[in-house]
Write a protein that holds these residues in place. Structure first.
Motif, mmCIF file in Angstrom:
data_model
loop_
_atom_site.group_PDB
_atom_site.id
_atom_site.type_symbol
_atom_site.label_atom_id
_atom_site.label_comp_id
_atom_site.label_asym_id
_atom_site.label_seq_id
_atom_site.Cartn_x
_atom_site.Cartn_y
_atom_site.Cartn_z
ATOM 1 N N THR A 19 0.894 -1.160 0.028
ATOM 2 C CA THR A 19 0.028 0.060 0.242
ATOM 3 C C THR A 19 0.800 1.090 0.039
ATOM 4 O O THR A 19 1.788 1.315 0.372
ATOM 5 N N ARG A 20 0.256 2.397 -0.792
ATOM 6 C CA ARG A 20 0.634 3.637 -0.571
ATOM 7 C C ARG A 20 -0.337 4.361 -0.134
ATOM 8 O O ARG A 20 -1.381 4.642 -0.768
ATOM 9 N N LEU A 21 -0.416 4.941 1.037
ATOM 10 C CA LEU A 21 -1.462 5.785 1.710
ATOM 11 C C LEU A 21 -1.155 7.331 1.585
ATOM 12 O O LEU A 21 -0.419 7.842 2.333
ATOM 13 N N PHE A 28 -2.605 18.952 7.052
ATOM 14 C CA PHE A 28 -1.833 17.690 7.251
ATOM 15 C C PHE A 28 -1.901 16.976 5.980
ATOM 16 O O PHE A 28 -3.122 16.564 5.387
ATOM 17 N N THR A 29 -0.857 16.434 5.668
ATOM 18 C CA THR A 29 -0.655 15.259 4.608
ATOM 19 C C THR A 29 -0.001 14.153 5.154
ATOM 20 O O THR A 29 1.113 13.973 5.615
ATOM 21 N N LEU A 30 -0.807 12.751 4.985
ATOM 22 C CA LEU A 30 0.041 11.526 5.061
ATOM 23 C C LEU A 30 0.523 10.900 3.813
ATOM 24 O O LEU A 30 -0.583 10.797 2.775
ATOM 25 N N ASP A 31 1.727 10.461 3.747
ATOM 26 C CA ASP A 31 2.025 9.919 2.596
ATOM 27 C C ASP A 31 3.067 8.821 3.121
ATOM 28 O O ASP A 31 3.941 9.084 3.483
ATOM 29 N N ILE A 42 3.692 -5.264 11.941
ATOM 30 C CA ILE A 42 4.474 -3.912 11.670
ATOM 31 C C ILE A 42 3.779 -3.182 12.905
ATOM 32 O O ILE A 42 2.853 -3.102 12.975
ATOM 33 N N ALA A 43 4.938 -2.532 13.697
ATOM 34 C CA ALA A 43 4.353 -1.624 14.558
ATOM 35 C C ALA A 43 4.702 0.023 13.967
ATOM 36 O O ALA A 43 5.760 0.011 13.509
ATOM 37 N N LEU A 44 3.555 0.666 14.100
ATOM 38 C CA LEU A 44 3.906 2.104 13.657
ATOM 39 C C LEU A 44 3.898 2.918 15.059
ATOM 40 O O LEU A 44 3.140 3.001 15.706
ATOM 41 N N LEU A 45 5.037 3.595 14.941
ATOM 42 C CA LEU A 45 5.497 4.729 16.109
ATOM 43 C C LEU A 45 5.672 5.893 15.437
ATOM 44 O O LEU A 45 5.901 6.245 14.465
ATOM 45 N N GLY A 46 5.303 6.999 16.444
ATOM 46 C CA GLY A 46 5.683 8.058 16.186
ATOM 47 C C GLY A 46 4.934 9.254 17.118
ATOM 48 O O GLY A 46 4.011 8.958 17.982
ATOM 49 N N PRO A 47 5.514 10.606 17.090
ATOM 50 C CA PRO A 47 4.959 11.573 18.118
ATOM 51 C C PRO A 47 3.351 11.665 18.017
ATOM 52 O O PRO A 47 2.934 11.397 16.902
ATOM 53 N N ASN A 48 2.657 12.438 18.780
ATOM 54 C CA ASN A 48 1.317 12.877 18.620
ATOM 55 C C ASN A 48 1.339 13.686 17.472
ATOM 56 O O ASN A 48 1.965 14.696 17.090
ATOM 57 N N GLY A 49 0.387 13.206 16.611
ATOM 58 C CA GLY A 49 0.124 13.993 15.481
ATOM 59 C C GLY A 49 0.928 13.671 14.147
ATOM 60 O O GLY A 49 0.868 14.103 13.135
ATOM 61 N N ALA A 50 1.680 12.567 14.388
ATOM 62 C CA ALA A 50 2.481 12.159 13.462
ATOM 63 C C ALA A 50 1.764 11.449 12.078
ATOM 64 O O ALA A 50 2.221 11.361 10.954
ATOM 65 N N GLY A 51 0.409 11.001 12.258
ATOM 66 C CA GLY A 51 -0.346 10.193 11.268
ATOM 67 C C GLY A 51 -0.370 8.885 11.448
ATOM 68 O O GLY A 51 -0.971 8.176 10.764
ATOM 69 N N LYS A 52 -0.224 8.412 12.669
ATOM 70 C CA LYS A 52 -0.330 6.824 12.925
ATOM 71 C C LYS A 52 -1.885 6.399 12.886
ATOM 72 O O LYS A 52 -2.300 5.547 12.037
ATOM 73 N N SER A 53 -2.737 7.047 13.614
ATOM 74 C CA SER A 53 -4.186 6.920 13.667
ATOM 75 C C SER A 53 -4.867 7.204 12.060
ATOM 76 O O SER A 53 -5.692 6.443 11.897
ATOM 77 N N THR A 54 -4.300 7.916 11.586
ATOM 78 C CA THR A 54 -4.887 8.443 10.180
ATOM 79 C C THR A 54 -4.347 7.258 9.331
ATOM 80 O O THR A 54 -5.341 6.608 8.602
ATOM 81 N N ALA A 55 -3.279 6.724 9.298
ATOM 82 C CA ALA A 55 -2.813 5.727 8.673
ATOM 83 C C ALA A 55 -3.803 4.323 8.832
ATOM 84 O O ALA A 55 -4.187 3.630 7.785
ATOM 85 N N LEU A 56 -4.014 4.030 10.395
ATOM 86 C CA LEU A 56 -4.821 2.713 10.648
ATOM 87 C C LEU A 56 -6.402 2.893 10.189
ATOM 88 O O LEU A 56 -6.873 2.108 9.531
ATOM 89 N N ARG A 57 -6.731 4.378 10.138
ATOM 90 C CA ARG A 57 -8.118 4.526 9.666
ATOM 91 C C ARG A 57 -8.212 4.132 8.152
ATOM 92 O O ARG A 57 -9.301 3.754 7.754
ATOM 93 N N ALA A 58 -7.087 4.581 7.599
ATOM 94 C CA ALA A 58 -7.264 4.458 6.055
ATOM 95 C C ALA A 58 -7.131 3.126 5.644
ATOM 96 O O ALA A 58 -7.716 2.653 4.874
ATOM 97 N N LEU A 59 -6.061 2.406 6.450
ATOM 98 C CA LEU A 59 -6.240 0.828 6.296
ATOM 99 C C LEU A 59 -7.605 0.125 6.411
ATOM 100 O O LEU A 59 -7.893 -0.755 5.589
ATOM 101 N N ALA A 60 -8.298 0.610 7.459
ATOM 102 C CA ALA A 60 -9.566 0.115 7.719
ATOM 103 C C ALA A 60 -10.711 0.392 6.762
ATOM 104 O O ALA A 60 -11.607 0.031 6.894
ATOM 105 N N GLY A 61 -10.326 1.559 5.895
ATOM 106 C CA GLY A 61 -11.460 2.021 5.157
ATOM 107 C C GLY A 61 -12.273 3.167 5.657
ATOM 108 O O GLY A 61 -13.336 3.394 5.278
ATOM 109 N N LEU A 62 -12.063 3.442 7.066
ATOM 110 C CA LEU A 62 -12.624 4.357 7.469
ATOM 111 C C LEU A 62 -12.699 5.791 7.214
ATOM 112 O O LEU A 62 -13.246 7.030 7.278
#
Length: 364
Positions: A19-21, A28-31, A42-62
């Motif tokens: 995938t490329r999200l 904000f842009t997630l790429d 796979i573990a996604l890590l990053g500071p608050n606002g990095a885009g982790k939850s955005t990535a998860l929601r995109a993978l889920a289709g939400l």
């Protein structure tokens, strides 16, 4: 048609997740590109606002993609350029949310049976499968219990069983241990590790806790400002951090400068001496435990010596972490006895030394 291939890549399996999200939002842009093999966590890590939850929601289709693609087991689930978007409910994806989101009016058994029932399986079959999952999670005696009467660890296991009962090809875990107390977290982390080791498809874990990531994941992907800044195994990332966030995560002092032989010169002119010989842009790192503090300038063989000022003292496990400012800001770990002996307090001036053998340099 022959099923055999003579190409040099015949032994390289296709990724289960490819995938490329790309998600564009107001400010904000997630790429983010991700690939994973079957059975990989796979573990996604990053500071608050990095885009982790955005990535998860995109993978889920939400959250729909604005660019890129999402392929799972070779099937294209989303590709904006072709106006293709598979709704969340039609994706072979299981999700464990941070607060679990169990149905409060249903028993543990019926929470787990809900997914298979939505997939069209008969009620008896769905409940039998749910019972098997409860037994596997060590919760068989809690089948009739509603979520409000479950402990945090029990609720987490029911949520995981509910996600796995739909036989997902992609399992998404959003801070799955965040709601647990420290004691429960240890037990549930160990159980979750066993279940993930048995999971044959791809799992993506979002967490702020480096220990959770290192224990549960095969590979870490660190994102900042919507983009990957580093990826690799836990050992690779911990050994050679490439941003301040990662350095803090793994407990290292990190600096970037230019190397000439064993000397790394930082932008403001401070020099750190190492034992590695490099030329060009470089990082240099050392742990807080490598820093020795003195109240007077020492007669030391250490090739790195700086006069700094104490700005803070905090308990860090059974050690005291001193935050130091000056020509080379850093953290130093000391015993409480050493803090008392040195008479350290915010505002105190100290000399900090680090042996060259403990300062590790690597290409930037």
């Amino acid at each position: 048609m022959s099923t055999f291939s003579t190409s040099s890549t015949q032994d390289v399996p296709s990724p289960a997740l490819d995938t490329r999200l790309r998600v564009d939002r107001a400010a904000f842009t997630l790429d983010l590109a991700l690939t994973a093999a079957p059975g990989e966590v796979i573990a996604l890590l990053g500071p608050n606002g990095a885009g982790k939850s955005t990535a998860l929601r995109a993978l889920a289709g939400l959250l729909p993609l604005t660019g890129g693609h999402l392929r799972l087991d070779g099937r294209v689930l989303e590709e904006p350029a072709r106006r293709l978007h598979t709704p969340a409910e039609e994706r072979p994806v299981g999700v464990v949310f941070q607060d679990y989101l169990l149905f409060p009016h249903l028993s543990a058994l019926d929470n787990i049976a809900f997914g298979p029932r939505c997939q069209g399986r008969p009620k008896r079959e769905a409940r039998a499968e749910a019972a098997a999952w409860l037994d596997r999670m060590g919760l068989a005696e809690h089948a009739s219990v509603r979520p409000g009467r479950l402990s945090g660890g029990q609720a987490q296991r029911v949520a995981l069983a509910r996600a796995l009962a739909v036989r997902p090809r992609l399992l998404l875990l959003d801070e799955p241990l965040a709601a647990l107390d420290a004691r429960t977290r240890l037990d549930v982390r160990a159980r979750l590790r066993r279940h993930l080791a048995e999971f044959e498809a791809v799992a993506v874990l979002v967490t702020h806790d480096p220990l959770d990531a290192m224990v549960l994941a095969d590979r870490l992907v660190v994102i900042e400002d919507g983009r990957e800044v580093q990826s690799g195994t836990a050992a690779e990332v911990a050994r050679r951090p490439r941003t301040d966030y990662i350095a803090r995560l793994v407990g290292l002092n990190l600096y970037q400068g230019r190397a000439e032989g064993t000397r790394v010169t930082l932008p403001e002119g401070t020099v750190v001496v190492t034992t590695e010989e490099l030329s060009g842009p470089a990082f240099v790192a050392f742990p807080p435990s490598a820093v020795t503090l003195h109240r007077d300038r020492p007669q030391s063989s250490a090739r790195n010596l700086w006069q700094l000022r104490v700005t803070g003292l905090d308990l860090h496990g059974d050690q005291v972490r001193a935050e130091l400012a000056g020509s080379l800001p850093m953290a130093a770990d000391l015993t409480p006895a050493a803090v008392a002996e040195l008479g350290l307090a915010p505002g105190a001036t100290v000399w900090a030394s680090v042996k060259a053998t403990q300062a590790h340099a690597y290409p930037a």
